[in-house]
Scaffold this active site. Structure first.
Site, PDB file in Angstrom:
ATOM      1  N   HIS A 113      -5.588  -6.147   3.137  1.00 14.88           N
ATOM      2  CA  HIS A 113      -6.959  -6.201   2.612  1.00 14.88           C
ATOM      3  C   HIS A 113      -7.558  -7.598   2.672  1.00 14.88           C
ATOM      4  CE1 HIS A 113      -5.805  -2.421   0.116  1.00 14.88           C
ATOM      5  NE2 HIS A 113      -6.020  -2.143   1.390  1.00 14.88           N
ATOM      6  N   LEU A 212       6.147  -0.083 -12.677  1.00 14.74           N
ATOM      7  CA  LEU A 212       6.341  -0.174 -14.129  1.00 14.74           C
ATOM      8  C   LEU A 212       6.358   1.211 -14.757  1.00 14.74           C
ATOM      9  CD1 LEU A 212       6.717  -2.449 -16.134  1.00 14.74           C
ATOM     10  CD2 LEU A 212       4.275  -2.409 -16.604  1.00 14.74           C
TER      11      LEU A 212
HETATM   12  C1  BV8 Z   1     -10.832   2.698   4.956  1.00 15.68           C
HETATM   13  C2  BV8 Z   1      -9.940  -5.717  -1.592  1.00 15.68           C
HETATM   14  C3  BV8 Z   1     -11.708   3.757   6.878  1.00 15.68           C
HETATM   15  C4  BV8 Z   1     -10.884  -5.928  -2.700  1.00 15.68           C
HETATM   16  C5  BV8 Z   1      -9.229  -3.466  -1.761  1.00 15.68           C
HETATM   17  C6  BV8 Z   1     -15.289   7.488   0.141  1.00 15.68           C
HETATM   18  C7  BV8 Z   1     -16.120   6.568   0.749  1.00 15.68           C
HETATM   19  C8  BV8 Z   1     -15.617   5.473   1.444  1.00 15.68           C
HETATM   20  C9  BV8 Z   1     -14.230   5.311   1.543  1.00 15.68           C
HETATM   21  C10 BV8 Z   1     -13.430   6.251   0.925  1.00 15.68           C
HETATM   22  C11 BV8 Z   1     -13.925   7.315   0.225  1.00 15.68           C
HETATM   23  N1  BV8 Z   1     -12.883   8.044  -0.272  1.00 15.68           N
HETATM   24  C12 BV8 Z   1     -11.734   7.450   0.107  1.00 15.68           C
HETATM   25  C13 BV8 Z   1     -12.047   6.379   0.840  1.00 15.68           C
HETATM   26  C14 BV8 Z   1     -11.123   5.471   1.452  1.00 15.68           C
HETATM   27  C15 BV8 Z   1     -11.003   4.274   0.506  1.00 15.68           C
HETATM   28  C16 BV8 Z   1     -10.153   4.662  -0.664  1.00 15.68           C
HETATM   29  O1  BV8 Z   1      -8.944   4.850  -0.492  1.00 15.68           O
HETATM   30  N2  BV8 Z   1     -10.763   4.780  -1.843  1.00 15.68           N
HETATM   31  C17 BV8 Z   1      -9.995   5.169  -3.006  1.00 15.68           C
HETATM   32  C18 BV8 Z   1     -10.458   4.364  -4.220  1.00 15.68           C
HETATM   33  C19 BV8 Z   1     -10.155   6.685  -3.192  1.00 15.68           C
HETATM   34  N3  BV8 Z   1     -10.351   3.258   1.317  1.00 15.68           N
HETATM   35  C20 BV8 Z   1     -11.109   2.409   2.011  1.00 15.68           C
HETATM   36  O2  BV8 Z   1     -12.318   2.342   1.961  1.00 15.68           O
HETATM   37  C21 BV8 Z   1     -10.306   1.502   2.942  1.00 15.68           C
HETATM   38  N4  BV8 Z   1     -10.897   1.572   4.248  1.00 15.68           N
HETATM   39  O3  BV8 Z   1     -10.341   3.722   4.565  1.00 15.68           O
HETATM   40  O4  BV8 Z   1     -11.451   2.575   6.198  1.00 15.68           O
HETATM   41  C22 BV8 Z   1     -13.021   4.256   6.327  1.00 15.68           C
HETATM   42  C23 BV8 Z   1     -14.163   3.573   6.652  1.00 15.68           C
HETATM   43  C24 BV8 Z   1     -15.385   4.050   6.172  1.00 15.68           C
HETATM   44  C25 BV8 Z   1     -15.435   5.193   5.348  1.00 15.68           C
HETATM   45  C26 BV8 Z   1     -14.233   5.852   4.993  1.00 15.68           C
HETATM   46  C27 BV8 Z   1     -13.035   5.370   5.479  1.00 15.68           C
HETATM   47  C28 BV8 Z   1     -10.365   0.072   2.444  1.00 15.68           C
HETATM   48  C29 BV8 Z   1      -9.571  -0.038   1.173  1.00 15.68           C
HETATM   49  C30 BV8 Z   1      -9.457  -1.509   0.805  1.00 15.68           C
HETATM   50  C31 BV8 Z   1     -10.283  -1.748  -0.417  1.00 15.68           C
HETATM   51  N5  BV8 Z   1     -10.053  -3.133  -0.838  1.00 15.68           N
HETATM   52  N6  BV8 Z   1      -9.014  -4.730  -2.056  1.00 15.68           N
HETATM   53  C32 BV8 Z   1     -10.315  -6.968  -3.600  1.00 15.68           C
HETATM   54  O5  BV8 Z   1      -9.089  -6.966  -3.842  1.00 15.68           O
HETATM   55  O6  BV8 Z   1     -11.136  -7.772  -4.073  1.00 15.68           O
HETATM   56  S1  BV8 Z   1      -8.282  -2.312  -2.556  1.00 15.68           S
HETATM   57  C33 BV8 Z   1      -7.778  -2.925  -4.059  1.00 15.68           C
HETATM   58  O7  BV8 Z   1      -7.036  -1.851  -4.686  1.00 15.68           O
HETATM   59  C34 BV8 Z   1      -6.770  -4.064  -3.996  1.00 15.68           C
HETATM   60  O8  BV8 Z   1      -6.524  -4.546  -2.705  1.00 15.68           O
HETATM   61  C35 BV8 Z   1      -5.500  -3.445  -4.530  1.00 15.68           C
HETATM   62  O9  BV8 Z   1      -4.397  -3.910  -3.904  1.00 15.68           O
HETATM   63  C36 BV8 Z   1      -5.743  -2.030  -4.188  1.00 15.68           C
HETATM   64  C37 BV8 Z   1      -4.858  -0.996  -4.762  1.00 15.68           C
HETATM   65  O10 BV8 Z   1      -4.619  -1.282  -6.114  1.00 15.68           O
HETATM   66  P1  BV8 Z   1      -3.075  -1.566  -6.513  1.00 15.68           P
HETATM   67  O11 BV8 Z   1      -2.590  -2.722  -5.714  1.00 15.68           O
HETATM   68  O12 BV8 Z   1      -2.306  -0.303  -6.380  1.00 15.68           O
HETATM   69  O13 BV8 Z   1      -3.210  -2.054  -7.998  1.00 15.68           O
HETATM   70  P2  BV8 Z   1      -3.357  -1.128  -9.291  1.00 15.68           P
HETATM   71  O14 BV8 Z   1      -3.809  -2.007 -10.408  1.00 15.68           O
HETATM   72  O15 BV8 Z   1      -4.146   0.094  -8.935  1.00 15.68           O
HETATM   73  O16 BV8 Z   1      -1.863  -0.628  -9.573  1.00 15.68           O
HETATM   74  C38 BV8 Z   1      -0.907  -1.561 -10.010  1.00 15.68           C
HETATM   75  C39 BV8 Z   1       0.362  -0.763 -10.238  1.00 15.68           C
HETATM   76  O17 BV8 Z   1       1.407  -1.677 -10.559  1.00 15.68           O
HETATM   77  C40 BV8 Z   1       0.249   0.197 -11.415  1.00 15.68           C
HETATM   78  O18 BV8 Z   1       0.784   1.457 -11.018  1.00 15.68           O
HETATM   79  C41 BV8 Z   1       1.113  -0.446 -12.496  1.00 15.68           C
HETATM   80  O19 BV8 Z   1       1.813   0.534 -13.251  1.00 15.68           O
HETATM   81  C42 BV8 Z   1       2.099  -1.240 -11.692  1.00 15.68           C
HETATM   82  N7  BV8 Z   1       2.607  -2.446 -12.365  1.00 15.68           N
HETATM   83  C43 BV8 Z   1       1.964  -3.228 -13.279  1.00 15.68           C
HETATM   84  N8  BV8 Z   1       2.777  -4.271 -13.623  1.00 15.68           N
HETATM   85  C44 BV8 Z   1       3.925  -4.131 -12.912  1.00 15.68           C
HETATM   86  C45 BV8 Z   1       3.826  -2.979 -12.110  1.00 15.68           C
HETATM   87  N9  BV8 Z   1       4.816  -2.576 -11.293  1.00 15.68           N
HETATM   88  C46 BV8 Z   1       5.935  -3.329 -11.262  1.00 15.68           C
HETATM   89  N10 BV8 Z   1       6.119  -4.446 -12.007  1.00 15.68           N
HETATM   90  C47 BV8 Z   1       5.138  -4.876 -12.840  1.00 15.68           C
HETATM   91  N11 BV8 Z   1       5.333  -5.986 -13.572  1.00 15.68           N
END
Ligand code: BV8
Ligand code: ZN
Length: 238
Positions: A113, A212
């Site tokens: 990303h 976690l």
């Molecule tokens: C794409 C940059 C093709 C930003 C990020 C409708 C319209 C348009 C798109 C979509 C749509 N529906 C679906 C999509 C596709 C979309 C998507 O997946 N949306 C989701 C929300 C449904 N994806 C995209 O758009 C991607 N591109 O598909 O291109 C396309 C093109 C056009 C149209 C359609 C498709 C691009 C995705 C990239 C987005 N950018 N980041 C920024 O960071 O500023 S994503 C953002 O979320 C971060 O990068 C982050 O990494 C990512 C995921 O979050 P996580 O890393 O999982 O973090 P989270 O907090 O959620 O979870 C943490 C976990 O850790 C928890 O489970 C917790 O329990 C655990 N944890 C906590 N502490 C600990 C731990 N584990 C272990 N030890 C600990 N100590």
């Protein structure tokens, strides 16, 4: 739990915000769907940038400033050690933009990303450049004299770098049944990263989750290790 590896194993590790949590970097979904009080579509999408580039830069400036003094933790270090041990039979794919894997010494890595400390022009194709400034106003491109500069980050609705996707595809297809896929600290919500566990199953590999607590896609994994990654990762790979 220990992950058994043999001299044919090829290990693909996917990390998310959870691996950086113990370094003090806030995760995304713990923030009840808002990022520091912002609606994700307004601060991490091309439409949001189009609509209010100052708000977007204020959001990213805050995250750049918050990285001051933040260091990688034992989880990041464990992945550097595994890379040293496996060489080209290892690849790290991170969703994180915080740069902590790079700081820890990871090299066989793709930043899916982008990177928080890299800026590019939203208009011209000048090369993205390292930029640690916490911009308070929207910086303007000096190459095309008018284009707005933006964080070199993949926003929602934007496609990932094809070279990144190719590299992942190559690694997975070469590995086949020898693939060991380990997802660490990710809620498995964002695609295409969240799809890697299914890709692993398709090629006959084995998948592990280190998290976690159980995320939404926990049932997709062959094995689940619950606990903080900084504690689990150093002893996980036999
Ligand atoms: C794409 C940059 C093709 C930003 C990020 C409708 C319209 C348009 C798109 C979509 C749509 N529906 C679906 C999509 C596709 C979309 C998507 O997946 N949306 C989701 C929300 C449904 N994806 C995209 O758009 C991607 N591109 O598909 O291109 C396309 C093109 C056009 C149209 C359609 C498709 C691009 C995705 C990239 C987005 N950018 N980041 C920024 O960071 O500023 S994503 C953002 O979320 C971060 O990068 C982050 O990494 C990512 C995921 O979050 P996580 O890393 O999982 O973090 P989270 O907090 O959620 O979870 C943490 C976990 O850790 C928890 O489970 C917790 O329990 C655990 N944890 C906590 N502490 C600990 C731990 N584990 C272990 N030890 C600990 N100590
Ligand atoms: Zn420009």
């Amino acid at each position: 739990m220990r992950i058994p590896l043999d001299d044919r194993s090829r290990v693909l590790v996917l990390t998310g915000a959870g691996i950086s949590a113990e370094s003090g970097v806030p995760t995304f979904r713990d923030a009840n769907g808002l990022w520091e009080g912002h609606d994700v579509t307004r601060v991490a999408s091309p439409e949001g940038f189009e609509d209010d580039p100052t708000l977007v830069w204020r959001f990213y400036a805050g995250r750049r400033a918050a990285m001051a003094g933040v260091r990688p933790n034992a989880g990041h270090a464990a992945l550097v050690a595994l890379e040293a041990r496996l060489g080209d039979r290892f690849l790290l794919a991170t969703q994180n933009v915080d740069g902590l894997h790079r700081d820890a010494g990871s090299t066989r890595m793709v930043e899916m990303h982008g990177n928080l400390m890299t800026t590019r022009c939203a208009t011209c194709d000048r090369a993205p450049f390292r930029d640690t400034t916490a911009h308070a106003t929207v910086p303007v491109c000096t190459s095309c004299h008018g284009g707005l500069l933006r964080p070199d980050i993949v926003w929602f609705g934007e496609s990932l770098d094809p070279a990144v996707l190719d590299r992942l595809e190559q690694f997975v297809t070469t590995a086949g049944r020898d693939l060991v896929f380990v997802a660490v600290g990710t809620s498995g919500v964002v695609y295409p990263a969240a799809g890697l566990v299914e890709v692993t199953r398709r090629v006959g590999g084995t998948s592990y989750l280190v998290n976690l607590e159980p995320p939404a896609n926990v049932a997709s994994f062959d094995h689940v290790v619950l606990g903080p990654s900084a504690t689990q990762l150093p002893t996980l790979f036999a």
